[in-house]
Write a protein that holds these residues in place. Structure first.
Motif, PDB file in Angstrom:
ATOM      1  N   GLY A 155       0.793  -1.226   0.000  1.00  0.00           N
ATOM      2  CA  GLY A 155       0.000   0.000   0.000  1.00  0.00           C
ATOM      3  C   GLY A 155       0.825   1.275   0.000  1.00  0.00           C
ATOM      4  N   THR A 156       0.188   2.378  -0.384  1.00  0.00           N
ATOM      5  CA  THR A 156       0.878   3.668  -0.491  1.00  0.00           C
ATOM      6  C   THR A 156       1.168   4.290   0.876  1.00  0.00           C
ATOM      7  OG1 THR A 156      -1.277   4.762  -0.728  1.00  0.00           O
ATOM      8  CG2 THR A 156      -0.097   4.179  -2.746  1.00  0.00           C
ATOM      9  N   GLU A 157       0.616   3.714   1.940  1.00  0.00           N
ATOM     10  CA  GLU A 157       0.875   4.280   3.270  1.00  0.00           C
ATOM     11  C   GLU A 157       2.324   4.071   3.719  1.00  0.00           C
ATOM     12  OE1 GLU A 157      -1.253   0.272   3.869  1.00  0.00           O
ATOM     13  OE2 GLU A 157      -1.418   2.051   2.580  1.00  0.00           O
ATOM     14  N   ILE A 158       3.068   3.231   3.012  1.00  0.00           N
ATOM     15  CA  ILE A 158       4.471   3.020   3.368  1.00  0.00           C
ATOM     16  C   ILE A 158       5.393   4.000   2.626  1.00  0.00           C
ATOM     17  CG2 ILE A 158       4.120   0.565   3.837  1.00  0.00           C
ATOM     18  CD1 ILE A 158       5.594   0.099   1.086  1.00  0.00           C
ATOM     19  N   LEU A 159       4.797   4.939   1.874  1.00  0.00           N
ATOM     20  CA  LEU A 159       5.608   5.870   1.092  1.00  0.00           C
ATOM     21  C   LEU A 159       5.837   7.182   1.832  1.00  0.00           C
ATOM     22  CD1 LEU A 159       4.051   5.458  -2.469  1.00  0.00           C
ATOM     23  CD2 LEU A 159       6.071   4.307  -1.511  1.00  0.00           C
ATOM     24  N   LEU A 160       7.015   7.762   1.598  1.00  0.00           N
ATOM     25  CA  LEU A 160       7.313   9.095   2.088  1.00  0.00           C
ATOM     26  C   LEU A 160       6.690  10.120   1.143  1.00  0.00           C
ATOM     27  CD1 LEU A 160      11.093   8.501   2.885  1.00  0.00           C
ATOM     28  CD2 LEU A 160       9.257   8.768   4.579  1.00  0.00           C
ATOM     29  N   ILE A 180      10.138   4.700  -0.564  1.00  0.00           N
ATOM     30  CA  ILE A 180       9.612   3.812   0.476  1.00  0.00           C
ATOM     31  C   ILE A 180      10.150   4.223   1.841  1.00  0.00           C
ATOM     32  CG2 ILE A 180       9.713   1.452   1.364  1.00  0.00           C
ATOM     33  CD1 ILE A 180       9.576   0.489  -1.540  1.00  0.00           C
ATOM     34  N   ASN A 181       9.256   4.319   2.798  1.00  0.00           N
ATOM     35  CA  ASN A 181       9.638   4.598   4.186  1.00  0.00           C
ATOM     36  C   ASN A 181      10.126   3.279   4.790  1.00  0.00           C
ATOM     37  OD1 ASN A 181       9.687   4.993   6.994  1.00  0.00           O
ATOM     38  ND2 ASN A 181       8.073   6.530   6.898  1.00  0.00           N
ATOM     39  N   ARG A 182      11.442   3.119   4.864  1.00  0.00           N
ATOM     40  CA  ARG A 182      12.024   1.848   5.316  1.00  0.00           C
ATOM     41  C   ARG A 182      11.630   1.524   6.752  1.00  0.00           C
ATOM     42  NH1 ARG A 182      16.259  -0.053   2.249  1.00  0.00           N
ATOM     43  NH2 ARG A 182      17.327  -0.849   4.088  1.00  0.00           N
ATOM     44  N   GLU A 183      11.492   2.557   7.573  1.00  0.00           N
ATOM     45  CA  GLU A 183      11.107   2.329   8.966  1.00  0.00           C
ATOM     46  C   GLU A 183       9.682   1.798   9.052  1.00  0.00           C
ATOM     47  OE1 GLU A 183      10.797   4.716  13.257  1.00  0.00           O
ATOM     48  OE2 GLU A 183      11.562   5.731  11.464  1.00  0.00           O
ATOM     49  N   ALA A 184       8.772   2.406   8.285  1.00  0.00           N
ATOM     50  CA  ALA A 184       7.373   1.964   8.292  1.00  0.00           C
ATOM     51  C   ALA A 184       7.248   0.538   7.763  1.00  0.00           C
ATOM     52  CB  ALA A 184       6.523   2.918   7.452  1.00  0.00           C
ATOM     53  N   LEU A 185       7.974   0.251   6.690  1.00  0.00           N
ATOM     54  CA  LEU A 185       7.944  -1.100   6.134  1.00  0.00           C
ATOM     55  C   LEU A 185       8.548  -2.095   7.114  1.00  0.00           C
ATOM     56  CD1 LEU A 185       7.270  -2.906   3.735  1.00  0.00           C
ATOM     57  CD2 LEU A 185       9.492  -2.306   2.739  1.00  0.00           C
ATOM     58  N   GLY A 186       9.619  -1.682   7.775  1.00  0.00           N
ATOM     59  CA  GLY A 186      10.261  -2.549   8.763  1.00  0.00           C
ATOM     60  C   GLY A 186       9.334  -2.880   9.921  1.00  0.00           C
ATOM     61  N   ASN A 187       8.531  -1.900  10.347  1.00  0.00           N
ATOM     62  CA  ASN A 187       7.585  -2.140  11.437  1.00  0.00           C
ATOM     63  C   ASN A 187       6.530  -3.165  11.042  1.00  0.00           C
ATOM     64  OD1 ASN A 187       8.867  -0.302  13.107  1.00  0.00           O
ATOM     65  ND2 ASN A 187       7.568   1.414  12.469  1.00  0.00           N
ATOM     66  N   ILE A 188       6.149  -3.157   9.770  1.00  0.00           N
ATOM     67  CA  ILE A 188       5.135  -4.105   9.297  1.00  0.00           C
ATOM     68  C   ILE A 188       5.683  -5.530   9.278  1.00  0.00           C
ATOM     69  CG2 ILE A 188       3.766  -4.815   7.290  1.00  0.00           C
ATOM     70  CD1 ILE A 188       3.499  -1.855   6.575  1.00  0.00           C
ATOM     71  N   ILE A 189       6.848  -5.694   8.705  1.00  0.00           N
ATOM     72  CA  ILE A 189       7.379  -7.053   8.543  1.00  0.00           C
ATOM     73  C   ILE A 189       7.939  -7.605   9.847  1.00  0.00           C
ATOM     74  CG2 ILE A 189       7.902  -6.620   6.127  1.00  0.00           C
ATOM     75  CD1 ILE A 189      10.865  -6.465   6.901  1.00  0.00           C
ATOM     76  N   PHE A 190       8.256  -6.731  10.815  1.00  0.00           N
ATOM     77  CA  PHE A 190       8.817  -7.195  12.083  1.00  0.00           C
ATOM     78  C   PHE A 190       7.832  -8.083  12.827  1.00  0.00           C
ATOM     79  CE2 PHE A 190       9.553  -6.701  16.677  1.00  0.00           C
ATOM     80  CZ  PHE A 190      10.870  -7.134  16.755  1.00  0.00           C
ATOM     81  N   SER A 191       6.580  -7.717  12.798  1.00  0.00           N
ATOM     82  CA  SER A 191       5.570  -8.456  13.557  1.00  0.00           C
ATOM     83  C   SER A 191       4.761  -9.428  12.695  1.00  0.00           C
ATOM     84  CB  SER A 191       4.613  -7.474  14.244  1.00  0.00           C
ATOM     85  OG  SER A 191       4.065  -6.571  13.298  1.00  0.00           O
ATOM     86  N   HIS A 192       5.077  -9.504  11.393  1.00  0.00           N
ATOM     87  CA  HIS A 192       4.341 -10.410  10.505  1.00  0.00           C
ATOM     88  C   HIS A 192       5.332 -11.205   9.648  1.00  0.00           C
ATOM     89  CE1 HIS A 192       1.399  -7.204  11.431  1.00  0.00           C
ATOM     90  NE2 HIS A 192       0.503  -8.176  11.377  1.00  0.00           N
ATOM     91  N   PRO A 193       5.739 -12.375  10.126  1.00  0.00           N
ATOM     92  CA  PRO A 193       6.724 -13.182   9.402  1.00  0.00           C
ATOM     93  C   PRO A 193       6.327 -13.487   7.961  1.00  0.00           C
ATOM     94  CG  PRO A 193       6.376 -14.063  11.599  1.00  0.00           C
ATOM     95  CD  PRO A 193       5.345 -12.997  11.397  1.00  0.00           C
TER      96      PRO A 193
END
Length: 231
Positions: free
Chosen positions: A56-61, A66-79
């Motif tokens: 989704g576009t919510e991970i974009l600056l 791509i907002n790497r921090e936002a994407l990292g937060n998503i994948i951290f808790s969802h293997p």
């Protein structure tokens, strides 16, 4: 004999960047997997479009990157989402690495160093390496450097070190070890010895002749040679 690949890795705060800097000073070909990983998620790459489609576009600056921090937060808790991201990026990373390997082959380099932080943890790429090099230092030195560099407490530094495969385990897996526990000059001498050993390890005339054929336009031959190299 053909050009060969050398895998380079280390641990957090062991000083791998220091070793890479010396290798570059020596004119060695170094491919940085971390740099490529950041590049392939830029808007001009195929992986970018796929990531935006799935996450989704919510991970974009605001600038569209791509907002790497936002994407990292998503994948951290969802293997499962981490696996999805890896399935998108890894083929593109490998493709870019292959392009750079081919470039250095054409230029006539004796060997190419692949700087891969998790080389020994993933263990998927070691089979393509003729040699593997570990940048090592003793744990007290590692902790001291990490605390100073990142402003961490002793407990925080220990936790970060503990999250990685122990250096002593990696040491058993590596064909060459650069001990960076001492001063920079000691490390430099070790890198110089390693470079000399790698330079003398293969007769390179065949590869230079092949590179000349590439320049003459035998692109198909290069492709076959490169496939042979990594098989």
């Amino acid at each position: 004999s053909t050009m060969f690949l050398v895998g380079l890795s280390g641990g957090i705060a062991t000083g791998k960047s220091t070793v890479v800097a010396v290798l570059r000073e020596l004119g060695c070909a170094v491919i940085d997997a971390d740099v490529i990983a950041r590049e392939v998620v830029q808007p001009r790459f195929k992986a970018y479009q796929q990531i935006v489609r799935y996450f989704g576009t919510e991970i974009l600056l605001e600038n569209g990157e791509i907002n790497r921090e936002a994407l990292g937060n998503i994948i951290f808790s969802h293997p499962e989402k981490r696996q999805l991201l890896n399935s998108i990026t890894h083929p593109e990373i490998q493709k870019e690495m292959l392009k750079q390997i081919l470039k250095y082959f054409v230029l006539g380099y004796r060997y190419v160093i692949l700087d891969i932080p998790l080389l020994f943890e993933t263990n998927r790429l070691t089979k393509f390496m003729k040699y593997t090099v570990l940048v090592y230092c003793d744990v007290p030195t590692q902790l001291s450097r990490l605390m100073k560099r990142n402003g961490l407490s002793q407990a925080e530094a220990e936790a970060r070190v503990a999250s990685q495969l122990p250096l002593d385990e990696k040491r058993k897996l590596a064909t060459h070890v650069i001990d960076n526990s001492g001063d920079r000059e000691s490390t430099r001498r070790q890198v110089l010895r390693l470079h000399a050993r790698l330079e003398d390890s293969l007769d390179f005339l065949w590869a230079r002749l092949a590179a000349g054929a590439v320049v003459a336009g035998l692109g198909g031959l290069v492709y076959l040679l490169l496939q042979h190299l990594i098989s």
